[in-house]
Write an enzyme that holds these catalytic residues in place. Structure first.
Site, PDB file in Angstrom:
ATOM      1  N   HIS A   1      -7.415  -3.580  -1.652  1.00  0.00           N
ATOM      2  CA  HIS A   1      -7.632  -2.839  -0.407  1.00  0.00           C
ATOM      3  C   HIS A   1      -7.832  -1.377  -0.789  1.00  0.00           C
ATOM      4  O   HIS A   1      -7.191  -0.884  -1.713  1.00  0.00           O
ATOM      5  CB  HIS A   1      -6.414  -3.008   0.512  1.00  0.00           C
ATOM      6  CG  HIS A   1      -6.509  -2.288   1.826  1.00  0.00           C
ATOM      7  ND1 HIS A   1      -7.644  -2.273   2.600  1.00  0.00           N
ATOM      8  CD2 HIS A   1      -5.579  -1.564   2.500  1.00  0.00           C
ATOM      9  CE1 HIS A   1      -7.417  -1.575   3.693  1.00  0.00           C
ATOM     10  NE2 HIS A   1      -6.164  -1.120   3.669  1.00  0.00           N
TER      11      HIS A   1
ATOM     12  N   GLU B   1      -7.274  -5.724  11.242  1.00  0.00           N
ATOM     13  CA  GLU B   1      -5.880  -6.205  11.297  1.00  0.00           C
ATOM     14  C   GLU B   1      -5.104  -5.580  12.451  1.00  0.00           C
ATOM     15  O   GLU B   1      -4.201  -6.209  12.998  1.00  0.00           O
ATOM     16  CB  GLU B   1      -5.163  -5.954   9.975  1.00  0.00           C
ATOM     17  CG  GLU B   1      -5.023  -4.522   9.571  1.00  0.00           C
ATOM     18  CD  GLU B   1      -4.735  -4.362   8.077  1.00  0.00           C
ATOM     19  OE1 GLU B   1      -5.074  -5.264   7.286  1.00  0.00           O
ATOM     20  OE2 GLU B   1      -4.174  -3.316   7.690  1.00  0.00           O
TER      21      GLU B   1
ATOM     22  N   ASP C   1       0.821  -1.220   0.000  1.00  0.00           N
ATOM     23  CA  ASP C   1       0.000   0.000   0.000  1.00  0.00           C
ATOM     24  C   ASP C   1       0.850   1.263   0.000  1.00  0.00           C
ATOM     25  O   ASP C   1       0.529   2.255  -0.645  1.00  0.00           O
ATOM     26  CB  ASP C   1      -0.929  -0.015   1.223  1.00  0.00           C
ATOM     27  CG  ASP C   1      -1.984  -1.107   1.105  1.00  0.00           C
ATOM     28  OD1 ASP C   1      -2.092  -1.931   2.033  1.00  0.00           O
ATOM     29  OD2 ASP C   1      -2.670  -1.152   0.062  1.00  0.00           O
ATOM     30  N   GLU C   2       1.967   1.217   0.699  1.00  0.00           N
ATOM     31  CA  GLU C   2       2.781   2.421   0.888  1.00  0.00           C
ATOM     32  C   GLU C   2       3.582   2.805  -0.347  1.00  0.00           C
ATOM     33  O   GLU C   2       4.151   3.892  -0.431  1.00  0.00           O
ATOM     34  CB  GLU C   2       3.707   2.259   2.108  1.00  0.00           C
ATOM     35  CG  GLU C   2       4.790   1.203   1.971  1.00  0.00           C
ATOM     36  CD  GLU C   2       4.327  -0.202   2.324  1.00  0.00           C
ATOM     37  OE1 GLU C   2       3.100  -0.475   2.258  1.00  0.00           O
ATOM     38  OE2 GLU C   2       5.192  -1.038   2.632  1.00  0.00           O
TER      39      GLU C   2
HETATM   40  N1  LIG Z   1      -1.383  -9.817   2.291  1.00  0.00           N
HETATM   41  C1  LIG Z   1      -2.672 -10.125   2.258  1.00  0.00           C
HETATM   42  O1  LIG Z   1      -3.063 -11.254   2.510  1.00  0.00           O
HETATM   43  C2  LIG Z   1      -3.695  -9.095   1.834  1.00  0.00           C
HETATM   44  C3  LIG Z   1      -3.286  -7.959   1.160  1.00  0.00           C
HETATM   45  N2  LIG Z   1      -4.230  -7.130   0.658  1.00  0.00           N
HETATM   46  C4  LIG Z   1      -3.824  -5.975  -0.136  1.00  0.00           C
HETATM   47  O2  LIG Z   1      -3.165  -6.457  -1.306  1.00  0.00           O
HETATM   48  C5  LIG Z   1      -2.193  -5.506  -1.745  1.00  0.00           C
HETATM   49  C6  LIG Z   1      -0.843  -6.194  -1.875  1.00  0.00           C
HETATM   50  O3  LIG Z   1      -0.467  -6.617  -0.595  1.00  0.00           O
HETATM   51  P1  LIG Z   1       0.493  -7.885  -0.404  1.00  0.00           P
HETATM   52  O4  LIG Z   1       0.186  -8.933  -1.428  1.00  0.00           O
HETATM   53  O5  LIG Z   1       0.436  -8.251   1.032  1.00  0.00           O
HETATM   54  O6  LIG Z   1       1.923  -7.252  -0.753  1.00  0.00           O
HETATM   55  P2  LIG Z   1       3.354  -7.965  -0.649  1.00  0.00           P
HETATM   56  O7  LIG Z   1       4.220  -7.027   0.121  1.00  0.00           O
HETATM   57  O8  LIG Z   1       3.206  -9.377  -0.208  1.00  0.00           O
HETATM   58  O9  LIG Z   1       3.839  -8.017  -2.155  1.00  0.00           O
HETATM   59  C7  LIG Z   1       3.982  -6.849  -2.894  1.00  0.00           C
HETATM   60  C8  LIG Z   1       4.754  -7.215  -4.139  1.00  0.00           C
HETATM   61  O10 LIG Z   1       4.916  -6.013  -4.910  1.00  0.00           O
HETATM   62  C9  LIG Z   1       6.210  -6.001  -5.499  1.00  0.00           C
HETATM   63  N3  LIG Z   1       6.884  -4.789  -5.006  1.00  0.00           N
HETATM   64  C10 LIG Z   1       7.253  -4.521  -3.743  1.00  0.00           C
HETATM   65  N4  LIG Z   1       7.839  -3.314  -3.664  1.00  0.00           N
HETATM   66  C11 LIG Z   1       7.807  -2.815  -4.922  1.00  0.00           C
HETATM   67  C12 LIG Z   1       8.238  -1.614  -5.517  1.00  0.00           C
HETATM   68  N5  LIG Z   1       8.844  -0.672  -4.765  1.00  0.00           N
HETATM   69  N6  LIG Z   1       8.043  -1.449  -6.827  1.00  0.00           N
HETATM   70  C13 LIG Z   1       7.426  -2.402  -7.582  1.00  0.00           C
HETATM   71  N7  LIG Z   1       7.001  -3.582  -7.077  1.00  0.00           N
HETATM   72  C14 LIG Z   1       7.187  -3.762  -5.771  1.00  0.00           C
HETATM   73  C15 LIG Z   1       6.896  -7.293  -5.123  1.00  0.00           C
HETATM   74  O11 LIG Z   1       6.604  -8.248  -6.119  1.00  0.00           O
HETATM   75  C16 LIG Z   1       6.167  -7.725  -3.872  1.00  0.00           C
HETATM   76  O12 LIG Z   1       6.209  -9.088  -3.752  1.00  0.00           O
HETATM   77  C17 LIG Z   1      -2.226  -4.385  -0.705  1.00  0.00           C
HETATM   78  O13 LIG Z   1      -3.096  -3.381  -1.140  1.00  0.00           O
HETATM   79  C18 LIG Z   1      -2.806  -5.082   0.521  1.00  0.00           C
HETATM   80  O14 LIG Z   1      -3.415  -4.187   1.428  1.00  0.00           O
HETATM   81  C19 LIG Z   1      -5.574  -7.369   0.757  1.00  0.00           C
HETATM   82  C20 LIG Z   1      -6.010  -8.488   1.427  1.00  0.00           C
HETATM   83  C21 LIG Z   1      -5.106  -9.375   2.085  1.00  0.00           C
HETATM   84  C1  LIG Z   2      -4.733 -10.784   5.326  1.00  0.00           C
HETATM   85  C2  LIG Z   2      -5.555  -9.587   5.476  1.00  0.00           C
HETATM   86  O1  LIG Z   2      -6.756  -9.607   5.277  1.00  0.00           O
HETATM   87  C3  LIG Z   2      -4.979  -8.355   6.043  1.00  0.00           C
HETATM   88  C4  LIG Z   2      -4.614  -8.695   7.472  1.00  0.00           C
HETATM   89  O2  LIG Z   2      -5.955  -7.342   5.983  1.00  0.00           O
HETATM   90  C5  LIG Z   2      -3.755  -7.844   5.330  1.00  0.00           C
HETATM   91  O3  LIG Z   2      -2.830  -8.632   5.117  1.00  0.00           O
HETATM   92  O4  LIG Z   2      -3.744  -6.616   5.017  1.00  0.00           O
HETATM   93 MG   LIG Z   3      -7.766  -7.995   5.548  1.00  0.00          MG
HETATM   94 MG   LIG Z   4      -5.322  -5.496   5.296  1.00  0.00          MG
END
Ligand SMILES: NC(=O)C1=CN([C@@H]2O[C@H](COP(=O)(O)OP(=O)(O)OC[C@H]3O[C@@H](n4cnc5c(N)ncnc54)[C@H](O)[C@@H]3O)[C@@H](O)[C@H]2O)C=CC1
Ligand SMILES: CC(=O)[C@](C)(O)C(=O)O
Ligand SMILES: [Mg+2]
Ligand SMILES: [Mg+2]
Length: 331
Positions: free
Chosen positions: A108, A195, A83-84
């Site tokens: 998200h 969360e 997100d950041e």
């Molecule tokens: N982790 C989860 O289970 C959940 C995440 N979300 C949302 O999904 C979105 C992605 O979250 P995650 O999958 O947890 O992220 P993550 O941190 O696991 O993966 C992000 C991916 O983006 C790429 N990345 C990272 N930094 C980068 C940069 N500076 N420039 C270009 N690519 C870059 C890399 O491939 C990295 O693996 C967010 O909006 C989060 O809030 C929503 C529901 C659950």
């Molecule tokens: C897995 C999930 O739904 C969270 C905790 O909202 C997240 O990873 O941002």
């Molecule tokens: Mg969640």
């Molecule tokens: Mg979340």
């Protein structure tokens, strides 16, 4: 009772002939890309040059392109970056390559809700947010199931935004489990609250505090790990299956009595007041501002917190114990 939508309510044909770009290949990104691919959707992955995820994605037979090129080639763009960093990468590589009629998707609502990303008026902007970790979005899909999702429409430029969101939810397996309609604001505020207060922040502190209390009182750390961490899943599985009632039906009368009489001494009125304060910080944007500034200043505090948490004794004890658990399913 809110209406849930399932496979029969969504039309995957809306993705026929379309290219979906998954930007980011992490927890959610890998799951969405592979699930969509297995659903017969044409998927490409957008990553920054030199990303460590490139080899992983290519090993799964996915086409990887630099973010800007992936956006240019795609009709639907799902942003699954941290997100950041979304705001910066959106400005640099995504916005300049969007075309009228594209679909911009999020998992998200953070960056739309707090005005970090302001999309052009001629694209659909929707959200499909799994209510579960990415690795389980993939695992459950492979098992023929799915993770429930929320979906929302922020902007409907084509008149098809809602149907497109549901088609995407079907593509990742969400409509197998059920999807619920919401708004970007409601998903953002409830997800951040959940969360911080229950799923991650609250639960982590509860587990650590229980473990520390037992260890500091002289009990074996391994026993404290089993009691305060390992068994949490076993208890929560019962709660997920049949509510608190099923869990309470399954545990002993001793545990049930202790639950009712000592639980409210742990989660007190003061705890509830703090929960309301945390929610207010989310609603007013105070948390979002703090998180964005932390990222923009180089994550010094975040890095230090990550390091200190990784050094907590429960991690050491757990690592050694889990190494002996051949039966433990790993994500
Ligand atoms: N982790 C989860 O289970 C959940 C995440 N979300 C949302 O999904 C979105 C992605 O979250 P995650 O999958 O947890 O992220 P993550 O941190 O696991 O993966 C992000 C991916 O983006 C790429 N990345 C990272 N930094 C980068 C940069 N500076 N420039 C270009 N690519 C870059 C890399 O491939 C990295 O693996 C967010 O909006 C989060 O809030 C929503 C529901 C659950
Ligand atoms: C897995 C999930 O739904 C969270 C905790 O909202 C997240 O990873 O941002
Ligand atoms: Mg969640
Ligand atoms: Mg979340």
């Amino acid at each position: 009772m809110a209406r849930m939508y399932y496979d029969s309510d969504a039309n995957l044909d809306l993705l026929n002939g379309k290219t979906v770009a998954i930007i980011g290949y992490g927890s959610q990104g890998h799951a969405h890309a592979l699930n969509l691919k297995d659903s017969g959707v044409n998927v490409i992955v957008g990553l920054y040059e030199g990303s460590r995820s490139t080899a992983k994605a290519e090993a799964e037979g996915l086409t990887v392109k630099p973010v800007a090129d992936a956006v240019k080639l795609a009709d639907w763009i799902m942003i699954l970056l941290p997100d950041e960093v979304q705001r910066t990468i959106y400005k640099e590589a995504i916005a300049p390559n969007l075309e009228a009629g594209n679909v911009l998707l999020f998992a998200h609502g953070f960056n739309i809700n707090f005005g970090q990303i302001v999309p052009p008026a001629d694209v659909d902007v929707v959200m499909v947010a799994p209510k579960g970790p990415g690795h389980l979005v993939r695992r459950t899909y492979q098992e023929g199931q799915g993770v429930p999702c929320l979906f929302a429409v922020y902007q409907d430029a084509t008149g098809q935004a809602r149907d497109r969101a549901m088609a995407y939810a079907k593509g990742i397996g969400g409509t197998r489990a059920g999807v619920l309609e919401t708004t970007f604001r409601e998903e953002t505020e409830t997800d951040l609250f959940g969360e911080q207060v229950v799923l991650c922040g609250g639960l982590s502190e509860l587990i650590k505090a229980g473990f520390e209390t037992l260890v500091n009182a002289g009990y074996q750390p391994e026993l404290a790990y089993f009691e305060c961490l390992h068994e949490v899943k076993l208890i929560v599985d019962l709660v997920v299956e049949g509510g608190l009632a099923k869990m309470r039906d399954s545990i002993s009368n001793t545990a049930e009595y202790g639950d009712y009489t000592r639980g409210p001494r742990i989660i007190t009125d003061e705890t509830r007041a703090e929960m309301r304060k945390v929610l207010k910080e989310i609603q007013t944007g105070q948390f979002a501002r703090e998180f964005v500034l932390e990222s923009q200043s180089g994550n010094a505090g975040f890095t230090a917190m990550r390091r200190r948490e990784a050094e907590h004794p429960i991690e050491e004890v757990g690592k050694d114990l889990r190494a002996m658990f051949s039966w433990l399913k790993k994500a």
